[in-house]
Design a protein around this motif. Structure first.
Motif, mmCIF file in Angstrom:
data_model
loop_
_atom_site.group_PDB
_atom_site.id
_atom_site.type_symbol
_atom_site.label_atom_id
_atom_site.label_comp_id
_atom_site.label_asym_id
_atom_site.label_seq_id
_atom_site.Cartn_x
_atom_site.Cartn_y
_atom_site.Cartn_z
ATOM 1 N N VAL A 190 -2.872 2.529 -3.592
ATOM 2 C CA VAL A 190 -1.923 1.603 -4.205
ATOM 3 C C VAL A 190 -0.715 1.412 -3.305
ATOM 4 N N MET A 191 0.017 0.337 -3.576
ATOM 5 C CA MET A 191 1.351 0.116 -3.019
ATOM 6 C C MET A 191 2.243 -0.251 -4.191
ATOM 7 N N THR A 192 3.519 0.104 -4.097
ATOM 8 C CA THR A 192 4.452 -0.320 -5.125
ATOM 9 C C THR A 192 4.890 -1.747 -4.813
ATOM 10 N N TYR A 193 5.511 -2.383 -5.800
ATOM 11 C CA TYR A 193 6.053 -3.727 -5.583
ATOM 12 C C TYR A 193 7.029 -3.700 -4.411
ATOM 13 N N GLY A 194 7.859 -2.670 -4.357
ATOM 14 C CA GLY A 194 8.815 -2.533 -3.268
ATOM 15 C C GLY A 194 8.148 -2.289 -1.931
ATOM 16 N N ASP A 195 7.048 -1.524 -1.925
ATOM 17 C CA ASP A 195 6.305 -1.287 -0.687
ATOM 18 C C ASP A 195 5.808 -2.597 -0.092
ATOM 19 N N VAL A 196 5.300 -3.479 -0.954
ATOM 20 C CA VAL A 196 4.773 -4.763 -0.477
ATOM 21 C C VAL A 196 5.895 -5.590 0.131
ATOM 22 N N ALA A 197 7.035 -5.650 -0.542
ATOM 23 C CA ALA A 197 8.175 -6.404 -0.017
ATOM 24 C C ALA A 197 8.633 -5.826 1.322
ATOM 25 N N GLU A 198 8.691 -4.509 1.412
ATOM 26 C CA GLU A 198 9.094 -3.862 2.661
ATOM 27 C C GLU A 198 8.078 -4.145 3.766
ATOM 28 N N TYR A 199 6.812 -4.071 3.444
ATOM 29 C CA TYR A 199 5.748 -4.340 4.405
ATOM 30 C C TYR A 199 5.861 -5.769 4.952
ATOM 31 N N LEU A 200 6.162 -6.708 4.059
ATOM 32 C CA LEU A 200 6.300 -8.115 4.458
ATOM 33 C C LEU A 200 7.654 -8.406 5.104
ATOM 34 N N GLU A 201 8.591 -7.458 4.967
ATOM 35 C CA GLU A 201 9.956 -7.629 5.466
ATOM 36 C C GLU A 201 10.612 -8.872 4.878
ATOM 37 N N GLU A 202 10.325 -9.085 3.585
ATOM 38 C CA GLU A 202 10.879 -10.246 2.884
ATOM 39 C C GLU A 202 10.795 -10.019 1.383
ATOM 40 N N GLY A 203 11.788 -10.534 0.670
ATOM 41 C CA GLY A 203 11.803 -10.421 -0.777
ATOM 42 C C GLY A 203 12.083 -9.003 -1.216
ATOM 43 N N GLY A 204 11.800 -8.739 -2.458
ATOM 44 C CA GLY A 204 12.011 -7.422 -3.033
ATOM 45 C C GLY A 204 10.991 -7.190 -4.125
ATOM 46 N N PRO A 205 11.091 -6.061 -4.831
ATOM 47 C CA PRO A 205 10.116 -5.743 -5.880
ATOM 48 C C PRO A 205 9.997 -6.828 -6.946
ATOM 49 N N ARG A 206 11.100 -7.418 -7.339
ATOM 50 C CA ARG A 206 11.042 -8.445 -8.385
ATOM 51 C C ARG A 206 10.308 -9.697 -7.906
ATOM 52 N N VAL A 209 1.816 -12.143 -0.126
ATOM 53 C CA VAL A 209 1.734 -11.032 -1.083
ATOM 54 C C VAL A 209 0.278 -10.804 -1.495
ATOM 55 N N LEU A 210 -0.421 -11.873 -1.800
ATOM 56 C CA LEU A 210 -1.819 -11.748 -2.220
ATOM 57 C C LEU A 210 -2.694 -11.233 -1.094
ATOM 58 N N ASP A 211 -2.412 -11.637 0.139
ATOM 59 C CA ASP A 211 -3.167 -11.137 1.293
ATOM 60 C C ASP A 211 -3.020 -9.621 1.421
ATOM 61 N N VAL A 212 -1.804 -9.119 1.250
ATOM 62 C CA VAL A 212 -1.586 -7.671 1.315
ATOM 63 C C VAL A 212 -2.359 -6.986 0.197
ATOM 64 N N THR A 213 -2.294 -7.540 -0.994
ATOM 65 C CA THR A 213 -2.987 -6.956 -2.144
ATOM 66 C C THR A 213 -4.483 -6.830 -1.876
ATOM 67 N N GLU A 214 -5.054 -7.821 -1.231
ATOM 68 C CA GLU A 214 -6.497 -7.817 -0.984
ATOM 69 C C GLU A 214 -6.943 -6.782 0.039
ATOM 70 N N VAL A 215 -6.055 -6.310 0.897
ATOM 71 C CA VAL A 215 -6.474 -5.336 1.907
ATOM 72 C C VAL A 215 -6.151 -3.895 1.539
ATOM 73 N N ILE A 216 -5.518 -3.677 0.401
ATOM 74 C CA ILE A 216 -5.279 -2.300 -0.046
ATOM 75 C C ILE A 216 -6.645 -1.698 -0.380
ATOM 76 N N PRO A 217 -6.979 -0.582 0.253
ATOM 77 C CA PRO A 217 -8.303 0.008 0.018
ATOM 78 C C PRO A 217 -8.492 0.469 -1.431
ATOM 79 N N PRO A 218 -9.715 0.443 -1.924
ATOM 80 C CA PRO A 218 -9.990 0.987 -3.254
ATOM 81 C C PRO A 218 -9.502 2.433 -3.335
ATOM 82 N N GLY A 219 -8.915 2.774 -4.468
ATOM 83 C CA GLY A 219 -8.408 4.123 -4.663
ATOM 84 C C GLY A 219 -7.005 4.335 -4.130
#
Length: 128
Positions: free
Chosen positions: A37-53, A25-35
């Motif tokens: 965003v991703m939603t909590y759900g977007d990150v979970a979907e991108y990782l194909e694991e977990g959910g927004p919570r 999760v933190l790795d994904v957060t670090e590569v989001i370009p300045p300006g």
């Protein structure tokens, strides 16, 4: 919320080590370009694991050292308790915002997800 809300592989890690899911999760957060965003759900979907919570839990426990303001609620509302700091960062980075209506609590803008949302593509070109 407890560690039980994290995926199985994250719970299996030793308590003193950063869980593998949290690292992802933190790795994904670090590569989001300045300006952008991703939603909590977007990150979970991108990782194909977990959910927004689960993503939210990781961010609340471990997200202080990464650009946490780039992970947002699905409605674009600023993170409670961190609104002003997040807003400063969004303005600094040029993140698209929607002006608040007069009825909005605190009259704070929201992130304009239609314009600011990042799909995880083009990682290398924007991350330095």
């Amino acid at each position: 919320m407890s560690e039980q809300s994290l995926p199985d592989d994250a719970r299996a890690e030793r308590a003193d080590a950063l869980p593998e899911y949290a690292e992802r999760v933190l790795d994904v957060t670090e590569v989001i370009p300045p300006g952008r965003v991703m939603t909590y759900g977007d990150v979970a979907e991108y990782l194909e694991e977990g959910g927004p919570r689960q993503v939210g839990r990781v961010m609340s426990l471990y997200g202080g050292g990464v650009p946490w303001w780039r992970i947002v609620r699905a409605d674009g509302v600023l993170l409670a308790g961190q609104e002003l700091e997040a807003l400063d960062r969004y303005r600094e980075e040029g993140t698209p915002l929607k002006e608040a209506s007069r009825a909005a609590e605190g009259h704070l803008p929201r992130v304009d997800l239609k314009r600011a949302r990042w799909d995880g593509g083009g990682r290398a070109e924007s991350h330095t």
